[in-house]
Design a protein around this motif. Sequence first.
Motif, PDB file in Angstrom:
ATOM      1  N   THR A 151      -9.657  67.385  17.689  1.00  0.00           N
ATOM      2  CA  THR A 151      -8.247  67.016  17.485  1.00  0.00           C
ATOM      3  C   THR A 151      -7.902  65.747  18.246  1.00  0.00           C
ATOM      4  N   ILE A 152      -8.065  65.766  19.573  1.00  0.00           N
ATOM      5  CA  ILE A 152      -7.686  64.595  20.359  1.00  0.00           C
ATOM      6  C   ILE A 152      -8.519  63.384  19.968  1.00  0.00           C
ATOM      7  N   ARG A 153      -9.786  63.569  19.703  1.00  0.00           N
ATOM      8  CA  ARG A 153     -10.642  62.447  19.361  1.00  0.00           C
ATOM      9  C   ARG A 153     -10.223  61.772  18.056  1.00  0.00           C
ATOM     10  N   GLU A 154      -9.446  62.473  17.232  1.00  0.00           N
ATOM     11  CA  GLU A 154      -8.952  61.864  15.991  1.00  0.00           C
ATOM     12  C   GLU A 154      -7.784  60.919  16.263  1.00  0.00           C
ATOM     13  N   TRP A 155      -7.145  61.087  17.429  1.00  0.00           N
ATOM     14  CA  TRP A 155      -5.956  60.292  17.744  1.00  0.00           C
ATOM     15  C   TRP A 155      -6.277  58.986  18.462  1.00  0.00           C
ATOM     16  N   VAL A 156      -7.426  58.921  19.139  1.00  0.00           N
ATOM     17  CA  VAL A 156      -7.669  57.835  20.087  1.00  0.00           C
ATOM     18  C   VAL A 156      -8.927  57.042  19.728  1.00  0.00           C
ATOM     19  N   THR A 157      -9.031  55.840  20.311  1.00  0.00           N
ATOM     20  CA  THR A 157     -10.227  55.018  20.108  1.00  0.00           C
ATOM     21  C   THR A 157     -11.320  55.366  21.106  1.00  0.00           C
ATOM     22  N   GLY A 158     -10.951  56.012  22.200  1.00  0.00           N
ATOM     23  CA  GLY A 158     -11.895  56.301  23.276  1.00  0.00           C
ATOM     24  C   GLY A 158     -11.713  55.382  24.471  1.00  0.00           C
ATOM     25  N   LYS A 159     -10.944  54.302  24.302  1.00  0.00           N
ATOM     26  CA  LYS A 159     -10.678  53.399  25.424  1.00  0.00           C
ATOM     27  C   LYS A 159      -9.492  53.898  26.249  1.00  0.00           C
ATOM     28  N   PHE A 160      -9.587  53.678  27.553  1.00  0.00           N
ATOM     29  CA  PHE A 160      -8.492  54.049  28.446  1.00  0.00           C
ATOM     30  C   PHE A 160      -8.599  53.212  29.713  1.00  0.00           C
ATOM     31  N   VAL A 161      -7.527  53.227  30.506  1.00  0.00           N
ATOM     32  CA  VAL A 161      -7.532  52.578  31.817  1.00  0.00           C
ATOM     33  C   VAL A 161      -7.068  53.606  32.841  1.00  0.00           C
ATOM     34  N   LEU A 162      -7.918  53.849  33.820  1.00  0.00           N
ATOM     35  CA  LEU A 162      -7.657  54.841  34.864  1.00  0.00           C
ATOM     36  C   LEU A 162      -7.192  54.121  36.128  1.00  0.00           C
ATOM     37  N   GLN A 163      -6.064  54.572  36.674  1.00  0.00           N
ATOM     38  CA  GLN A 163      -5.503  53.975  37.882  1.00  0.00           C
ATOM     39  C   GLN A 163      -4.853  55.045  38.748  1.00  0.00           C
ATOM     40  N   VAL A 164      -4.730  54.744  40.039  1.00  0.00           N
ATOM     41  CA  VAL A 164      -3.880  55.544  40.926  1.00  0.00           C
ATOM     42  C   VAL A 164      -2.656  54.701  41.238  1.00  0.00           C
ATOM     43  N   LYS A 165      -1.475  55.230  40.930  1.00  0.00           N
ATOM     44  CA  LYS A 165      -0.219  54.499  41.140  1.00  0.00           C
ATOM     45  C   LYS A 165       0.692  55.273  42.091  1.00  0.00           C
ATOM     46  N   GLU A 166       1.802  54.649  42.432  1.00  0.00           N
ATOM     47  CA  GLU A 166       2.804  55.306  43.273  1.00  0.00           C
ATOM     48  C   GLU A 166       4.139  55.298  42.556  1.00  0.00           C
ATOM     49  N   ASP A 167       4.901  56.403  42.719  1.00  0.00           N
ATOM     50  CA  ASP A 167       6.229  56.448  42.121  1.00  0.00           C
ATOM     51  C   ASP A 167       7.243  55.827  43.085  1.00  0.00           C
ATOM     52  N   SER A 168       8.527  55.935  42.761  1.00  0.00           N
ATOM     53  CA  SER A 168       9.566  55.291  43.571  1.00  0.00           C
ATOM     54  C   SER A 168       9.641  55.848  44.984  1.00  0.00           C
ATOM     55  N   ASP A 169       9.161  57.084  45.165  1.00  0.00           N
ATOM     56  CA  ASP A 169       9.133  57.694  46.499  1.00  0.00           C
ATOM     57  C   ASP A 169       7.784  57.502  47.181  1.00  0.00           C
ATOM     58  N   GLN A 170       6.943  56.637  46.610  1.00  0.00           N
ATOM     59  CA  GLN A 170       5.622  56.320  47.127  1.00  0.00           C
ATOM     60  C   GLN A 170       4.683  57.517  47.134  1.00  0.00           C
ATOM     61  N   ASN A 171       4.926  58.436  46.222  1.00  0.00           N
ATOM     62  CA  ASN A 171       3.976  59.520  45.995  1.00  0.00           C
ATOM     63  C   ASN A 171       2.938  59.043  44.986  1.00  0.00           C
ATOM     64  N   ARG A 172       1.686  59.302  45.276  1.00  0.00           N
ATOM     65  CA  ARG A 172       0.614  58.841  44.395  1.00  0.00           C
ATOM     66  C   ARG A 172       0.472  59.777  43.197  1.00  0.00           C
ATOM     67  N   PHE A 173       0.103  59.185  42.061  1.00  0.00           N
ATOM     68  CA  PHE A 173      -0.208  59.987  40.876  1.00  0.00           C
ATOM     69  C   PHE A 173      -1.322  59.310  40.096  1.00  0.00           C
ATOM     70  N   LEU A 174      -2.007  60.113  39.300  1.00  0.00           N
ATOM     71  CA  LEU A 174      -3.136  59.625  38.505  1.00  0.00           C
ATOM     72  C   LEU A 174      -2.625  59.166  37.147  1.00  0.00           C
ATOM     73  N   SER A 175      -2.811  57.877  36.863  1.00  0.00           N
ATOM     74  CA  SER A 175      -2.331  57.297  35.608  1.00  0.00           C
ATOM     75  C   SER A 175      -3.509  57.049  34.670  1.00  0.00           C
ATOM     76  N   VAL A 176      -3.343  57.455  33.412  1.00  0.00           N
ATOM     77  CA  VAL A 176      -4.347  57.178  32.387  1.00  0.00           C
ATOM     78  C   VAL A 176      -3.632  56.565  31.185  1.00  0.00           C
ATOM     79  N   VAL A 177      -3.889  55.279  30.946  1.00  0.00           N
ATOM     80  CA  VAL A 177      -3.337  54.604  29.773  1.00  0.00           C
ATOM     81  C   VAL A 177      -4.382  54.716  28.664  1.00  0.00           C
TER      82      VAL A 177
END
Length: 534
Positions: A441-467
């Motif tokens: 299912t998911i593989r039908e939606w995407v190309t397989g490319k992504f960008v993985l990053q660790v970011k911070e929100d407005s309160d400087q809490n870290r979260f895992l970002s996947v574009v």
Amino acid sequence: MQNTHFKEQIMQPEQRQRAIGAFEEFLRAPLEERLQHQQSRGAESRAIPYGIAALHALFQKVATTVPAYQNFLAEHNINPASIQTFEDFQKLPLITKENYLRCHPLPQLCYQGKLETCDFIAVSSGSTGNPTFWPRFISDELQIAARFEQIFHDSFYADKRSTLAVICFALGTWVGGMYTANCCRYLASKGYPVTVVTPGNNKTEIFRVVQELGEHFEQVVLLGYPPFIKDVIDSGIAGGVEWQKYRIKMVFAGEVFSEEWRSLVSDRTNSDNLYYNSASLYGTADAGVLGNETPLSICIRRFLANNPEAARNLFGESRLPTLVQYDPKSRFFEVNNDGTLLFSGDNGIPLIRYHISDNGGLISYEAMLNFLAEWGFNPVATLQQAAGMKVSDFPRGIRCLPFVYVFGRSSSRASLTHFTVSYFGANIYPENVTVGLEVPTIREWVTGKFVLQVKEDSDQNRFLSVVVELAAGVEGDEEMQQAIASSILAQLRRLNSEFANYVPPEYQLPVVTLTATGDAEYFPIGVKHRYTRQ
């Protein structure tokens, strides 16, 4: 006016004899005979005397006939005659691009200091973008052609099936395309019913040659980089190409991929046996193909993909490396103290203890099978069952060759951070995320490319970002985002014990952002993709 800078050139009869000898050896020696020294000994540990003898002969040849290496040894006060044992050999300094290849004029790196001892030059740009030239002679290609023969014979039964080999690597001066085309043609000259066609990385031309020529052959082999081959298959399906008509096989090189990815491309071409329908090459511009997947190595890797704890015990990592077998007669591997690989091998520029900067390791054939037995797995029996064979039958692709596993390029262990992100002290590998995008299912939606990053929100809490890049024509929504995030999380917990144990549960769910195909910020067209950002 005559240019007096160059001396008068004459024909080189020794070149002709060198070519005749190499061609004669390749054509006359059956594959079984070429690998017989391994088959008869049954394990790397028993094959080492043979490997050491070949290694010592190569060293002495290079030390006496390659000017650059003679200078290199002199700079380190090493007398070649003093290198008599393997222990002596292991004390030789490592060579790299920086301390050797870039320090000498190109001819000085070749035998006799003559660039004209080579008949072909390829180019690689490397990570810096600066071109590096790699000369070679037909004898070097014939040595590498044995790796292609192993795949075409053991995996594809190309000795019994007429085969169209479609070269999908970029052509021109770059290493992959011309090298692969030449090696496949050598198989035909040996008697294999293999015909080569070279559309390169032109998708329209690939579709044309497959559809117009494929029906005249019993099978079609696509050879190229994994992401490009997947794109060819997906675009072909969208354009009405009936891949199942052509009994598609695939040869990959250049990137690590997951077993879920292998299943995906096999499903989309209706390939029937995952152990025998594809193979990946482990190769470099520096020295051609160093090792190749076999039905045995694929069978083992698929078991390890489904048993992450066994994989962690074997490899010491929470990610699955490329796993191939190699012939120590052709390329002799060592492992450096920092966990990176070294190899020695003959080529247009012969290399002795070359630091290739790939993280990985070595496992003998015997040690591998003993390890798997401890986990209750018999790969030979699995291959027999997959092929519908009797227990007494011995499937193709079982070679008593040692294994080399490769995680990827890194100049040191510490620089792995260049390819991973650190999150609550856990190293998050792109390979872990990839698996989450390759489930049904998911593989039908995407190309397989992504960008993985660790970011911070407005309160400087870290979260895992996947574009994530959506497939062409797919429009994302919140439900899709949540499904992708949940899939990635499930695979991170399953495959990465650091993530599962270090990251607090409330911080584990990644934040997924969906973009259209070719997004200028994250997925620009025509630019080599990077899966992580710091």
